[in-house]
Design an enzyme around this catalytic site. Structure first.
Site, PDB file in Angstrom:
ATOM      1  N   GLY A  13       0.782  -1.237   0.000  1.00 51.51           N
ATOM      2  CA  GLY A  13       0.000   0.000   0.000  1.00 51.51           C
ATOM      3  C   GLY A  13       0.809   1.279   0.000  1.00 51.51           C
ATOM      4  O   GLY A  13       0.362   2.287   0.547  1.00 51.51           O
ATOM      5  N   ASN A  15       1.349   3.303  -2.430  1.00 50.53           N
ATOM      6  CA  ASN A  15       0.565   4.327  -3.141  1.00 50.53           C
ATOM      7  C   ASN A  15      -0.608   4.794  -2.279  1.00 50.53           C
ATOM      8  O   ASN A  15      -0.923   5.997  -2.260  1.00 50.53           O
ATOM      9  CB  ASN A  15       0.051   3.773  -4.469  1.00 50.53           C
ATOM     10  CG  ASN A  15       1.076   3.894  -5.583  1.00 50.53           C
ATOM     11  OD1 ASN A  15       1.371   4.982  -6.058  1.00 50.53           O
ATOM     12  ND2 ASN A  15       1.650   2.773  -5.975  1.00 50.53           N
ATOM     13  N   MET A  91      -4.494  -6.176  -7.112  1.00 48.50           N
ATOM     14  CA  MET A  91      -4.016  -7.153  -8.099  1.00 48.50           C
ATOM     15  C   MET A  91      -5.090  -8.125  -8.581  1.00 48.50           C
ATOM     16  O   MET A  91      -4.782  -9.172  -9.119  1.00 48.50           O
ATOM     17  CB  MET A  91      -2.836  -7.938  -7.520  1.00 48.50           C
ATOM     18  CG  MET A  91      -1.674  -7.050  -7.066  1.00 48.50           C
ATOM     19  SD  MET A  91      -1.084  -5.939  -8.355  1.00 48.50           S
ATOM     20  CE  MET A  91      -0.013  -7.039  -9.248  1.00 48.50           C
ATOM     21  N   ARG A  92      -6.353  -7.801  -8.364  1.00 50.51           N
ATOM     22  CA  ARG A  92      -7.424  -8.650  -8.877  1.00 50.51           C
ATOM     23  C   ARG A  92      -8.030  -8.005 -10.122  1.00 50.51           C
ATOM     24  O   ARG A  92      -8.249  -6.779 -10.143  1.00 50.51           O
ATOM     25  CB  ARG A  92      -8.534  -8.861  -7.841  1.00 50.51           C
ATOM     26  CG  ARG A  92      -8.052  -9.396  -6.516  1.00 50.51           C
ATOM     27  CD  ARG A  92      -7.361 -10.730  -6.636  1.00 50.51           C
ATOM     28  NE  ARG A  92      -8.248 -11.789  -7.140  1.00 50.51           N
ATOM     29  CZ  ARG A  92      -7.789 -12.973  -7.532  1.00 50.51           C
ATOM     30  NH1 ARG A  92      -6.516 -13.241  -7.502  1.00 50.51           N
ATOM     31  NH2 ARG A  92      -8.631 -13.886  -7.968  1.00 50.51           N
ATOM     32  N   ILE A  93      -8.317  -8.810 -11.136  1.00 55.37           N
ATOM     33  CA  ILE A  93      -8.982  -8.293 -12.328  1.00 55.37           C
ATOM     34  C   ILE A  93     -10.480  -8.208 -12.040  1.00 55.37           C
ATOM     35  O   ILE A  93     -11.076  -9.152 -11.531  1.00 55.37           O
ATOM     36  CB  ILE A  93      -8.702  -9.191 -13.548  1.00 55.37           C
ATOM     37  CG1 ILE A  93      -7.213  -9.076 -13.931  1.00 55.37           C
ATOM     38  CG2 ILE A  93      -9.592  -8.796 -14.723  1.00 55.37           C
ATOM     39  CD1 ILE A  93      -6.798  -9.951 -15.092  1.00 55.37           C
ATOM     40  N   ASN A 108      -7.053   3.937 -11.578  1.00 54.17           N
ATOM     41  CA  ASN A 108      -6.026   2.927 -11.344  1.00 54.17           C
ATOM     42  C   ASN A 108      -4.675   3.510 -11.710  1.00 54.17           C
ATOM     43  O   ASN A 108      -4.576   4.393 -12.579  1.00 54.17           O
ATOM     44  CB  ASN A 108      -6.296   1.684 -12.208  1.00 54.17           C
ATOM     45  CG  ASN A 108      -5.249   0.586 -11.971  1.00 54.17           C
ATOM     46  OD1 ASN A 108      -4.879   0.290 -10.848  1.00 54.17           O
ATOM     47  ND2 ASN A 108      -4.750   0.024 -13.064  1.00 54.17           N
ATOM     48  N   HIS A 110      -0.991   2.249 -13.148  1.00 57.83           N
ATOM     49  CA  HIS A 110      -0.369   1.100 -13.805  1.00 57.83           C
ATOM     50  C   HIS A 110       1.095   1.447 -14.074  1.00 57.83           C
ATOM     51  O   HIS A 110       1.387   2.537 -14.596  1.00 57.83           O
ATOM     52  CB  HIS A 110      -1.097   0.795 -15.118  1.00 57.83           C
ATOM     53  CG  HIS A 110      -0.538  -0.366 -15.872  1.00 57.83           C
ATOM     54  ND1 HIS A 110      -0.724  -1.673 -15.483  1.00 57.83           N
ATOM     55  CD2 HIS A 110       0.237  -0.418 -16.999  1.00 57.83           C
ATOM     56  CE1 HIS A 110      -0.104  -2.472 -16.327  1.00 57.83           C
ATOM     57  NE2 HIS A 110       0.496  -1.741 -17.264  1.00 57.83           N
ATOM     58  N   GLU A 175       5.230   7.111  -9.221  1.00 55.59           N
ATOM     59  CA  GLU A 175       3.828   6.783  -8.906  1.00 55.59           C
ATOM     60  C   GLU A 175       3.365   7.594  -7.700  1.00 55.59           C
ATOM     61  O   GLU A 175       2.239   8.133  -7.680  1.00 55.59           O
ATOM     62  CB  GLU A 175       3.692   5.288  -8.591  1.00 55.59           C
ATOM     63  CG  GLU A 175       3.868   4.373  -9.784  1.00 55.59           C
ATOM     64  CD  GLU A 175       3.670   2.912  -9.414  1.00 55.59           C
ATOM     65  OE1 GLU A 175       2.769   2.600  -8.621  1.00 55.59           O
ATOM     66  OE2 GLU A 175       4.427   2.072  -9.945  1.00 55.59           O
TER      67      GLU A 175
HETATM   68  C1  GRF Z   1       3.767  -1.649  -7.451  1.00 56.69           C
HETATM   69  O1  GRF Z   1       4.494  -2.540  -8.279  1.00 56.69           O
HETATM   70  C2  GRF Z   1       3.223  -0.539  -8.278  1.00 56.69           C
HETATM   71  O2  GRF Z   1       4.020  -0.328  -9.429  1.00 56.69           O
HETATM   72  C3  GRF Z   1       1.858  -0.987  -8.677  1.00 56.69           C
HETATM   73  O3  GRF Z   1       1.412  -1.875  -7.642  1.00 56.69           O
HETATM   74  C4  GRF Z   1       2.559  -2.393  -6.936  1.00 56.69           C
HETATM   75  C5  GRF Z   1       2.406  -2.272  -5.439  1.00 56.69           C
HETATM   76  O4  GRF Z   1       2.124  -0.948  -5.144  1.00 56.69           O
HETATM   77  N1  GRF Z   1       0.975   0.150  -8.798  1.00 56.69           N
HETATM   78  P1  GRF Z   1       1.796  -0.492  -3.608  1.00 56.69           P
HETATM   79  O5  GRF Z   1       3.130  -0.299  -2.927  1.00 56.69           O
HETATM   80  O6  GRF Z   1       1.011  -1.615  -2.948  1.00 56.69           O
HETATM   81  O7  GRF Z   1       1.041   0.798  -3.751  1.00 56.69           O
END
Ligand code: GRF
Length: 197
Positions: A13, A15, A91-93, A108, A110, A175
């Site tokens: 987390g 971001n 990470m889920r679609i 989102n 990416h 990011e």
């Molecule tokens: C990172 O690889 C980032 O590039 C992508 O999700 C992954 C984990 O990000 N957005 P976070 O540290 O959980 O925000």
């Protein structure tokens, strides 16, 4: 009116932390929920320490039944009544049905310069392609994977000797700059694209 923001995560987390930290003072939004598909996601503890309500809906018991998982996810989200949903290392679609409920209100980030390298292993693919630059993109989420209207991008150089890990680290720094900048503008109703060098 202060916009309510839910942030979906799957892991550490980083971001999410930057987004949450940015929503202070005269920022038009505030975090109201951090939600993960993994009850053990490190980001949940970070969010809790920041005083942000947290929840998790473990996707594993649903054994691939995406619709059932998303019904549970939707129930938790609806309770928080967010105006905006930020996917941040989620990470889920998501199925078109779920995305359809939130389209126009879901963002989102990416780790590539979309439309290049949709999907996974973006840093490895940029290196294999011999790209001179790489980066990250914030976009509106639409049913097609990593394909919605671009709201912002940040670019980094690919350096000699880079590995997927060193490149990922360089991109992650950007990011953390880009997502808060885009969210602040988006929460104010401005969808003008942001480009960071
Ligand atoms: C990172 O690889 C980032 O590039 C992508 O999700 C992954 C984990 O990000 N957005 P976070 O540290 O959980 O925000």
């Amino acid at each position: 009116m202060t916009r309510r923001v839910a942030i979906l995560i799957s892991g550490g987390g980083s971001n999410m932390v930057k987004l949450a930290e940015s929503m202070t003072g005269d920022h038009p939004a505030r975090p109201v929920l951090v939600l993960s598909n993994d009850p053990a996601a490190g980001g949940l503890a970070k969010a809790a320490s920041m005083g942000i309500p947290t929840a998790s809906v473990d996707h594993r018991p649903f054994k691939g039944d995406r619709a059932a998982f998303e019904t549970a996810l939707q129930a938790v989200l609806a309770e928080a009544a967010p105006d905006i949903v930020c996917l941040a290392g989620f990470m889920r679609i998501l199925t078109p049905d779920f995305v359809g409920r939130w389209q126009g209100r879901m963002l989102n980030i990416h780790p590539s310069l979309l439309p290049k390298y949709k999907g996974l292993h973006t840093h490895q693919r940029a290196l294999e392609a011999g790209d001179a630059e790489h980066g990250c993109t914030v976009h509106e989420v639409t049913p097609a994977l990593d394909d919605g209207p671009i709201l912002g991008q940040a670019r980094v150089p690919v350096l000699p000797g880079d590995t997927p890990e060193t490149l990922a680290d360089r991109v992650l720094v950007q990011e953390h700059r880009l997502y808060p900048a885009v969210l602040r503008r988006y929460a104010a109703g401005d969808r003008t694209r942001i480009d960071l060098g």
